[in-house]
Design a protein around this motif. Structure first.
Motif, PDB file in Angstrom:
ATOM      1  N   SER A  48       7.199   2.843   5.031  1.00 59.52           N
ATOM      2  CA  SER A  48       6.846   3.701   3.587  1.00 59.52           C
ATOM      3  C   SER A  48       6.407   4.988   3.941  1.00 59.52           C
ATOM      4  N   THR A  49       6.740   6.114   3.076  1.00 56.77           N
ATOM      5  CA  THR A  49       6.462   7.432   3.455  1.00 56.77           C
ATOM      6  C   THR A  49       4.905   7.527   3.609  1.00 56.77           C
ATOM      7  N   GLN A  50       4.441   7.003   2.510  1.00 56.77           N
ATOM      8  CA  GLN A  50       2.821   7.395   2.467  1.00 56.77           C
ATOM      9  C   GLN A  50       2.104   6.758   3.748  1.00 56.77           C
ATOM     10  N   ILE A  51       2.504   5.663   4.340  1.00 56.49           N
ATOM     11  CA  ILE A  51       1.867   5.214   5.478  1.00 56.49           C
ATOM     12  C   ILE A  51       2.344   5.981   6.792  1.00 56.49           C
ATOM     13  N   GLN A  52       3.616   5.998   6.809  1.00 56.15           N
ATOM     14  CA  GLN A  52       4.328   6.948   8.152  1.00 56.15           C
ATOM     15  C   GLN A  52       3.981   8.237   8.090  1.00 56.15           C
ATOM     16  N   THR A  53       3.230   8.868   7.131  1.00 51.54           N
ATOM     17  CA  THR A  53       2.775  10.211   7.365  1.00 51.54           C
ATOM     18  C   THR A  53       1.406  10.423   7.934  1.00 51.54           C
ATOM     19  N   LEU A 109       0.968  -1.265  -0.065  1.00 51.69           N
ATOM     20  CA  LEU A 109      -0.136   0.064   0.017  1.00 51.69           C
ATOM     21  C   LEU A 109       0.600   0.986  -0.038  1.00 51.69           C
ATOM     22  N   GLY A 110       2.092   1.021   0.399  1.00 47.40           N
ATOM     23  CA  GLY A 110       3.133   2.400   0.508  1.00 47.40           C
ATOM     24  C   GLY A 110       3.363   2.868  -1.238  1.00 47.40           C
ATOM     25  N   LYS A 111       2.992   2.022  -1.964  1.00 49.46           N
ATOM     26  CA  LYS A 111       3.372   2.293  -3.309  1.00 49.46           C
ATOM     27  C   LYS A 111       2.119   3.173  -4.003  1.00 49.46           C
ATOM     28  N   LEU A 112       1.085   3.409  -3.352  1.00 52.71           N
ATOM     29  CA  LEU A 112       0.286   4.224  -3.802  1.00 52.71           C
ATOM     30  C   LEU A 112       0.292   5.740  -3.628  1.00 52.71           C
ATOM     31  N   TRP A 133      -4.956   9.830   2.772  1.00 49.32           N
ATOM     32  CA  TRP A 133      -5.549   9.534   3.950  1.00 49.32           C
ATOM     33  C   TRP A 133      -6.005   7.979   4.048  1.00 49.32           C
ATOM     34  N   MET A 134      -5.623   7.371   5.187  1.00 50.12           N
ATOM     35  CA  MET A 134      -6.083   5.880   5.153  1.00 50.12           C
ATOM     36  C   MET A 134      -6.142   5.596   6.912  1.00 50.12           C
ATOM     37  N   ASN A 135      -7.177   4.713   7.164  1.00 46.93           N
ATOM     38  CA  ASN A 135      -7.730   4.480   8.630  1.00 46.93           C
ATOM     39  C   ASN A 135      -7.836   3.128   8.601  1.00 46.93           C
TER      40      ASN A 135
END
Length: 461
Positions: free
Chosen positions: A373-378, A350-353, A358-360
């Motif tokens: 991954s950056t997308q998840i860690q932010t 999912l980090g490649k998206l 926004w995710m929950n």
């Protein structure tokens, strides 16, 4: 403002003082006529009695024959039942009475419109009772009765509206099972059933429920239940491809100003409700099944919907793991899987998206280290709370050494895979021009200096 002649008639007919008409503001009711396209516009303020006088006088002044083809009285304070004299406008093509205080039921005399009426917007009133079967015009393209108090089952006569594109029934008390027969409407693009009392399974035992042109599918906050078949979202062509379906109806309803005609949809995006007006929602492709009682695994076929922008499956009872193939949804911007019974790890894929802002995943049974991954860690830590087995940033709970090492190794492998892909691309970019230039030089030498080239070659051999 309304005409001087109309003002005099209104004053004389109802014995009103001149001062009572001096400060009337705000366009209230507008109709157009097909023969000469002469508009009949007039204004009223928010004094309830004068508003009713305006409407009654207006309906008595206009020609209630076959020349009226569109009427709008939206965004006012009209109250009482919808005047049945409107039904005498037998050539009416569009009727907009949204955002008023109309009460009572939808008039059965709407059947007089037969095949003529294409647009019917009664949104945000206090209408109640059932939606009469006979009040549905088979020519409907856009129907919005959201935010009323309508009840009963959805009229099955809608199945005859083969041109219907926009159907909004949100915030009512409609009940019954999910209307599977809506799949037979070939042009349906927007289906909003949120906040009603629909119940039962979402799939039909008689066949698959496929909506080829659907762009918005919102059935949130109902009592729907059961397991979604793994192939449930197969055949949803528009959400699977980048095909754009323009809304060409705006120019068609030329009797109504764009402000009064525009459609309205309230959608949940990034954990907040937003009202989209006009065609602003048309770029969105959304599935919202939140707030129901669905169970079983998340259907794998949802990963086919590559154009999906918002996916909300929260507040259900979905089980199993999060499909790693959700990484195929490369346009996804908002993902909400909170408040289910999901288990296993959060897929690092999912980090490649890159568009996923926004995710929950909160209130599940997820475990293991949160991908780095950056997308998840932010994401805010609230997106991961109440998963007893989850650990690592942005949560305060630290992972054991082995778990952190595994997470870091997986992240490093993903990065190396991306770097390797970039290296191959760079090599290809440098290789192709070299080969091309070699062929060009060779062609020049062999074509224009053939004898000289032969002597050189003979000498070295």
């Amino acid at each position: 403002m309304f005409s001087r002649k109309f003002a005099k008639n209104l004053q004389r007919h109802f014995n009103l003082p001149r001062k009572s008409l001096a400060n009337l503001r705000g366009k209230v009711f507008s109709c157009k006529f097909a023969r000469e396209l002469r508009g009949s516009y007039f204004s009223c303020n928010s004094i309830a009695n004068l508003l009713q006088i305006c409407m009654k006088s207006f309906l008595s002044q206009i020609s209630l024959a076959t020349d009226v083809f569109s009427c709008s009285a939206s965004n006012n304070h009209f109250w009482g039942e919808i005047p049945t004299r409107i039904c005498e406008m037998v050539s009416l093509d569009a009727l907009v009475l949204s955002n008023n205080n109309f009460s009572g039921s939808i008039p059965r005399c709407f059947k007089n419109f037969n095949t003529k009426l294409s647009l019917l917007h009664l949104r945000n009133n206090s209408l109640s009772g059932n939606f009469p079967e006979e009040s549905v015009s088979v020519g409907l393209v856009s129907l919005d009765v959201g935010r009323n108090q309508l009840s009963g089952e959805l009229p099955k006569s809608l199945i005859n509206c083969t041109r219907l594109e926009f159907l909004n029934l949100e915030d009512n008390m409609f009940n019954g099972t999910f209307p599977f027969w809506l799949r037979l409407l070939p042009d349906l693009q927007v289906l909003v059933l949120r906040s009603n009392k629909f119940h039962g399974p979402l799939h039909s035992p008689r066949g698959s429920v496929s909506f080829p042109k659907l762009r918005i599918f919102d059935i949130s906050k109902n009592i729907l239940s059961g397991v979604l078949p793994l192939d449930y979202f197969s055949g949803w062509s528009t959400m699977s491809s980048g095909v754009y379906i323009p809304d060409n109806k705006q120019n068609r309803f030329i009797g109504i100003t764009f402000t009064n005609y525009r459609k309205s949809v309230v959608l949940t995006n990034k954990d907040s409700e937003t009202e989209f007006l006009g065609s602003s929602y048309s770029i969105y492709k959304i599935i919202d099944v939140s707030g129901n009682r669905f169970e079983g695994e998340i259907p794998k076929s949802i990963c086919l919907l590559k154009e999906l922008i918002v996916l909300n499956m929260s507040n259900n009872a979905f089980t199993g793991s999060i499909p790693p193939s959700l990484s195929n949804l490369t346009n996804l911007q908002s993902l909400d899987l909170s408040r289910n019974i999901l288990s296993g790890k959060i897929p690092p894929e999912l980090g490649k998206l890159t568009f996923l802002a926004w995710m929950n995943f909160s209130y599940n049974r997820l475990e293991g280290p949160i991908p780095q991954s950056t997308q998840i860690q932010t994401q805010n830590s609230s997106s991961f709370t109440n998963n007893p087995g989850l650990c690592g940033a942005p949560l305060q709970k630290t992972c054991s050494g082995g778990e952190e090492e595994d997470a870091g190794k997986q992240y490093q492998e993903d990065e190396e895979e991306n770097d390797q892909g970039l290296s191959w691309i760079a090599a290809a970019i440098s290789y192709v021009p070299g080969v091309f230039c070699g062929f060009i030089v060779g062609h020049i030498l062999t074509s224009y200096r053939h004898d000289w080239f032969k002597r050189i070659f003979h000498y070295f051999s």
